[in-house]
Design a protein around this motif. Structure first.
Motif, PDB file in Angstrom:
ATOM      1  N   LEU A 117       0.574  -1.264   0.077  1.00  0.00           N
ATOM      2  CA  LEU A 117       0.072  -0.011  -0.090  1.00  0.00           C
ATOM      3  C   LEU A 117       0.906   1.266  -0.012  1.00  0.00           C
ATOM      4  O   LEU A 117       0.315   2.153  -0.367  1.00  0.00           O
ATOM      5  CB  LEU A 117      -0.891   0.051   1.349  1.00  0.00           C
ATOM      6  CG  LEU A 117      -1.823  -1.096   1.412  1.00  0.00           C
ATOM      7  CD1 LEU A 117      -2.397  -1.073   2.710  1.00  0.00           C
ATOM      8  CD2 LEU A 117      -2.746  -1.335   0.224  1.00  0.00           C
ATOM      9  N   GLY A 118       1.857   1.193   0.565  1.00  0.00           N
ATOM     10  CA  GLY A 118       2.922   2.461   0.842  1.00  0.00           C
ATOM     11  C   GLY A 118       3.030   2.558   2.169  1.00  0.00           C
ATOM     12  O   GLY A 118       2.611   2.028   3.019  1.00  0.00           O
ATOM     13  N   THR A 119       3.924   3.789   2.535  1.00  0.00           N
ATOM     14  CA  THR A 119       4.187   4.246   3.656  1.00  0.00           C
ATOM     15  C   THR A 119       2.941   4.651   4.498  1.00  0.00           C
ATOM     16  O   THR A 119       2.128   5.431   3.953  1.00  0.00           O
ATOM     17  CB  THR A 119       5.150   5.176   3.637  1.00  0.00           C
ATOM     18  OG1 THR A 119       6.469   4.726   3.048  1.00  0.00           O
ATOM     19  CG2 THR A 119       5.575   5.797   5.202  1.00  0.00           C
ATOM     20  N   PRO A 120       2.701   4.059   5.846  1.00  0.00           N
ATOM     21  CA  PRO A 120       1.397   4.714   6.290  1.00  0.00           C
ATOM     22  C   PRO A 120       1.341   6.005   6.693  1.00  0.00           C
ATOM     23  O   PRO A 120       2.471   6.607   7.089  1.00  0.00           O
ATOM     24  CB  PRO A 120       1.681   3.735   7.693  1.00  0.00           C
ATOM     25  CG  PRO A 120       3.050   3.299   7.785  1.00  0.00           C
ATOM     26  CD  PRO A 120       3.511   3.045   6.543  1.00  0.00           C
ATOM     27  N   ASP A 121       0.430   6.641   6.679  1.00  0.00           N
ATOM     28  CA  ASP A 121       0.301   8.059   7.021  1.00  0.00           C
ATOM     29  C   ASP A 121      -0.424   8.102   8.490  1.00  0.00           C
ATOM     30  O   ASP A 121      -0.176   8.918   9.222  1.00  0.00           O
ATOM     31  CB  ASP A 121      -0.865   8.795   5.956  1.00  0.00           C
ATOM     32  CG  ASP A 121      -0.341   8.957   4.723  1.00  0.00           C
ATOM     33  OD1 ASP A 121       0.371   9.742   4.425  1.00  0.00           O
ATOM     34  OD2 ASP A 121      -0.632   7.980   3.872  1.00  0.00           O
TER      35      ASP A 121
ATOM     36  N   GLY B 102       9.197  11.999   7.330  1.00  0.00           N
ATOM     37  CA  GLY B 102       8.925  13.240   8.380  1.00  0.00           C
ATOM     38  C   GLY B 102       7.543  13.663   8.308  1.00  0.00           C
ATOM     39  O   GLY B 102       7.530  14.699   8.678  1.00  0.00           O
ATOM     40  N   ALA B 103       6.651  12.549   8.346  1.00  0.00           N
ATOM     41  CA  ALA B 103       5.379  12.984   8.566  1.00  0.00           C
ATOM     42  C   ALA B 103       4.555  11.729   8.850  1.00  0.00           C
ATOM     43  O   ALA B 103       4.864  10.678   8.507  1.00  0.00           O
ATOM     44  CB  ALA B 103       4.863  13.732   7.418  1.00  0.00           C
ATOM     45  N   GLY B 104       3.535  11.875   9.503  1.00  0.00           N
ATOM     46  CA  GLY B 104       2.573  10.609   9.870  1.00  0.00           C
ATOM     47  C   GLY B 104       1.683  10.899  11.275  1.00  0.00           C
ATOM     48  O   GLY B 104       2.272  12.099  12.010  1.00  0.00           O
ATOM     49  N   THR B 105       0.707  10.225  11.685  1.00  0.00           N
ATOM     50  CA  THR B 105       0.046  10.107  12.824  1.00  0.00           C
ATOM     51  C   THR B 105       0.143   9.020  13.199  1.00  0.00           C
ATOM     52  O   THR B 105      -0.193   7.816  12.970  1.00  0.00           O
ATOM     53  CB  THR B 105      -1.270  10.855  12.397  1.00  0.00           C
ATOM     54  OG1 THR B 105      -1.459  12.029  11.627  1.00  0.00           O
ATOM     55  CG2 THR B 105      -2.090  10.861  13.590  1.00  0.00           C
ATOM     56  N   LEU B 106       0.452   8.937  14.696  1.00  0.00           N
ATOM     57  CA  LEU B 106       0.237   7.669  15.437  1.00  0.00           C
ATOM     58  C   LEU B 106      -0.892   7.810  16.553  1.00  0.00           C
ATOM     59  O   LEU B 106      -0.448   8.972  17.416  1.00  0.00           O
ATOM     60  CB  LEU B 106       1.714   7.448  16.199  1.00  0.00           C
ATOM     61  CG  LEU B 106       1.651   6.054  16.790  1.00  0.00           C
ATOM     62  CD1 LEU B 106       1.316   4.923  16.097  1.00  0.00           C
ATOM     63  CD2 LEU B 106       3.087   5.896  17.187  1.00  0.00           C
ATOM     64  N   LEU B 107      -1.814   7.080  16.714  1.00  0.00           N
ATOM     65  CA  LEU B 107      -2.953   7.231  17.480  1.00  0.00           C
ATOM     66  C   LEU B 107      -2.897   6.018  18.450  1.00  0.00           C
ATOM     67  O   LEU B 107      -3.128   4.975  18.118  1.00  0.00           O
ATOM     68  CB  LEU B 107      -4.306   7.656  16.895  1.00  0.00           C
ATOM     69  CG  LEU B 107      -4.363   8.887  16.143  1.00  0.00           C
ATOM     70  CD1 LEU B 107      -5.670   9.102  15.483  1.00  0.00           C
ATOM     71  CD2 LEU B 107      -4.107  10.050  16.762  1.00  0.00           C
ATOM     72  N   PHE B 108      -3.327   6.177  19.925  1.00  0.00           N
ATOM     73  CA  PHE B 108      -3.331   5.182  20.663  1.00  0.00           C
ATOM     74  C   PHE B 108      -4.826   5.188  21.503  1.00  0.00           C
ATOM     75  O   PHE B 108      -5.057   6.345  21.838  1.00  0.00           O
ATOM     76  CB  PHE B 108      -2.271   5.060  21.919  1.00  0.00           C
ATOM     77  CG  PHE B 108      -0.834   5.213  21.176  1.00  0.00           C
ATOM     78  CD1 PHE B 108      -0.410   3.623  21.222  1.00  0.00           C
ATOM     79  CD2 PHE B 108      -0.166   6.327  21.023  1.00  0.00           C
ATOM     80  CE1 PHE B 108       1.032   3.522  20.779  1.00  0.00           C
ATOM     81  CE2 PHE B 108       1.390   6.168  20.582  1.00  0.00           C
ATOM     82  CZ  PHE B 108       1.946   4.604  20.483  1.00  0.00           C
ATOM     83  N   THR B 109      -5.441   4.025  21.502  1.00  0.00           N
ATOM     84  CA  THR B 109      -6.692   4.276  22.063  1.00  0.00           C
ATOM     85  C   THR B 109      -6.715   3.611  23.629  1.00  0.00           C
ATOM     86  O   THR B 109      -6.311   2.732  23.917  1.00  0.00           O
ATOM     87  CB  THR B 109      -7.570   2.990  21.470  1.00  0.00           C
ATOM     88  OG1 THR B 109      -7.762   3.371  20.009  1.00  0.00           O
ATOM     89  CG2 THR B 109      -9.128   2.925  22.045  1.00  0.00           C
ATOM     90  N   GLY B 110      -7.016   4.560  24.381  1.00  0.00           N
ATOM     91  CA  GLY B 110      -7.116   4.456  25.748  1.00  0.00           C
ATOM     92  C   GLY B 110      -8.595   4.093  26.048  1.00  0.00           C
ATOM     93  O   GLY B 110      -9.366   4.063  25.571  1.00  0.00           O
ATOM     94  N   ALA B 111      -8.573   4.209  27.574  1.00  0.00           N
ATOM     95  CA  ALA B 111     -10.032   4.032  28.207  1.00  0.00           C
ATOM     96  C   ALA B 111      -9.975   4.475  29.512  1.00  0.00           C
ATOM     97  O   ALA B 111      -9.057   5.248  30.087  1.00  0.00           O
ATOM     98  CB  ALA B 111     -10.075   2.420  28.408  1.00  0.00           C
ATOM     99  N   THR B 112     -11.147   4.552  30.205  1.00  0.00           N
ATOM    100  CA  THR B 112     -11.303   5.141  31.502  1.00  0.00           C
ATOM    101  C   THR B 112     -10.078   4.689  32.458  1.00  0.00           C
ATOM    102  O   THR B 112      -9.483   5.207  33.363  1.00  0.00           O
ATOM    103  CB  THR B 112     -12.484   4.750  32.114  1.00  0.00           C
ATOM    104  OG1 THR B 112     -13.504   5.113  31.390  1.00  0.00           O
ATOM    105  CG2 THR B 112     -12.871   5.362  33.438  1.00  0.00           C
ATOM    106  N   ALA B 113      -9.690   3.437  32.156  1.00  0.00           N
ATOM    107  CA  ALA B 113      -8.622   2.952  33.021  1.00  0.00           C
ATOM    108  C   ALA B 113      -7.290   3.164  32.863  1.00  0.00           C
ATOM    109  O   ALA B 113      -6.303   3.209  33.523  1.00  0.00           O
ATOM    110  CB  ALA B 113      -8.648   1.280  32.582  1.00  0.00           C
ATOM    111  N   SER B 114      -7.113   4.329  31.884  1.00  0.00           N
ATOM    112  CA  SER B 114      -5.796   4.732  31.507  1.00  0.00           C
ATOM    113  C   SER B 114      -5.676   5.965  32.449  1.00  0.00           C
ATOM    114  O   SER B 114      -4.424   6.398  32.933  1.00  0.00           O
ATOM    115  CB  SER B 114      -5.966   5.772  30.195  1.00  0.00           C
ATOM    116  OG  SER B 114      -6.079   4.973  29.145  1.00  0.00           O
TER     117      SER B 114
END
Length: 235
Positions: free
Chosen positions: A77-81, A129-141
């Motif tokens: 697919l290519g480098t992840p954005d 030199g670009a991209g977005t990295l998201l982490f799913t947390g919770a109340t327990a975070s």
């Protein structure tokens, strides 16, 4: 802008599916990583009518497997954005009865796998030199509940990972953010005939829209952490 690439790690039928559908509508090509990709068959078939979807079988807590999954996704697919880490494993019980091996497994899935995902993503995003990295947390975070210590341990660690990486990778062009999903998601918790106020549960499609908003933010005003909860809840 061209077609963007998104990788969702820990893909399943709930929030991940809603996010995949939202990203597909925006023209993203998708890689969906899960230990059991058979459970994704219906979703993949549906999304394939709109965009390119690559299901990838991998244990995200295994360094070799997650690196291989990212290599295959990049090759196809290519480098992840955009990369979203959405894996978790719940293990509950009183402290005196908890199985140490099960606790460790929950930690590996919910926290260590997040590190491995971030490492594989960063290696690729940093070249561009670009991209977005998201982490799913919770109340327990942010709040550990009784007999849910293993889940909270992993979620607290994941939040620490996200905070450290936001400071490390932000100046290098990578937007890192942690999302606290502070409540039950309708796709997992709602049942026919549920009583209560409207919007008692978080709508997974609304959560997915928030994820996309973070990805689209201008770098002069990046969000490092976002918390989401039903409007009827107090906090």
């Amino acid at each position: 802008m061209g077609t963007e690439v998104a990788v969702i790690v820990g893909a399943g039928p709930g929030l991940s599916a809603a996010l995949a559908r939202r990203l597909a509508r925006d023209g993203f090509r998708l890689a969906l990583v899960a230990r059991n990709v058979d459970k994704l068959a219906e979703l993949v078939a549906s999304l394939s009518k709109q965009t390119t979807v690559l299901p990838l079988a991998a244990d995200a807590a295994d360094a070799g497997q997650i690196e291989d999954a990212f290599a295959r996704a990049e090759g196809a697919l290519g480098t992840p954005d955009l990369v979203v880490f959405n894996a978790a494993q719940r293990h509950r019980g009183p402290i005196e009865d908890l199985d140490p091996e099960a606790v460790l497994a929950a930690y590996r899935t919910g926290a260590f796998a997040g590190f491995l995902t971030a490492q594989a993503a960063a290696r690729r995003m940093l070249r561009r030199g670009a991209g977005t990295l998201l982490f799913t947390g919770a109340t327990a975070s942010v709040k550990a509940m009784p007999q849910s210590t293993p889940f909270a341990m992993a979620k607290f660690a994941l939040r620490g990972l996200a905070q450290g990486l936001a400071r490390e990778l932000g100046p290098r062009g990578i937007h890192v953010a942690h999302l606290i999903v502070d409540g039950g998601i309708a796709s997992s918790w709602a049942r026919p005939g549920d009583a209560g106020a409207p919007d008692r549960w978080l709508d997974p499609d609304a959560i997915a829209a928030a994820y996309l908003t973070l990805h689209r933010q201008h770098r002069s005003a990046w969000t490092a952490e976002m918390d989401l909860r039903p409007w009827v809840e107090t906090f």
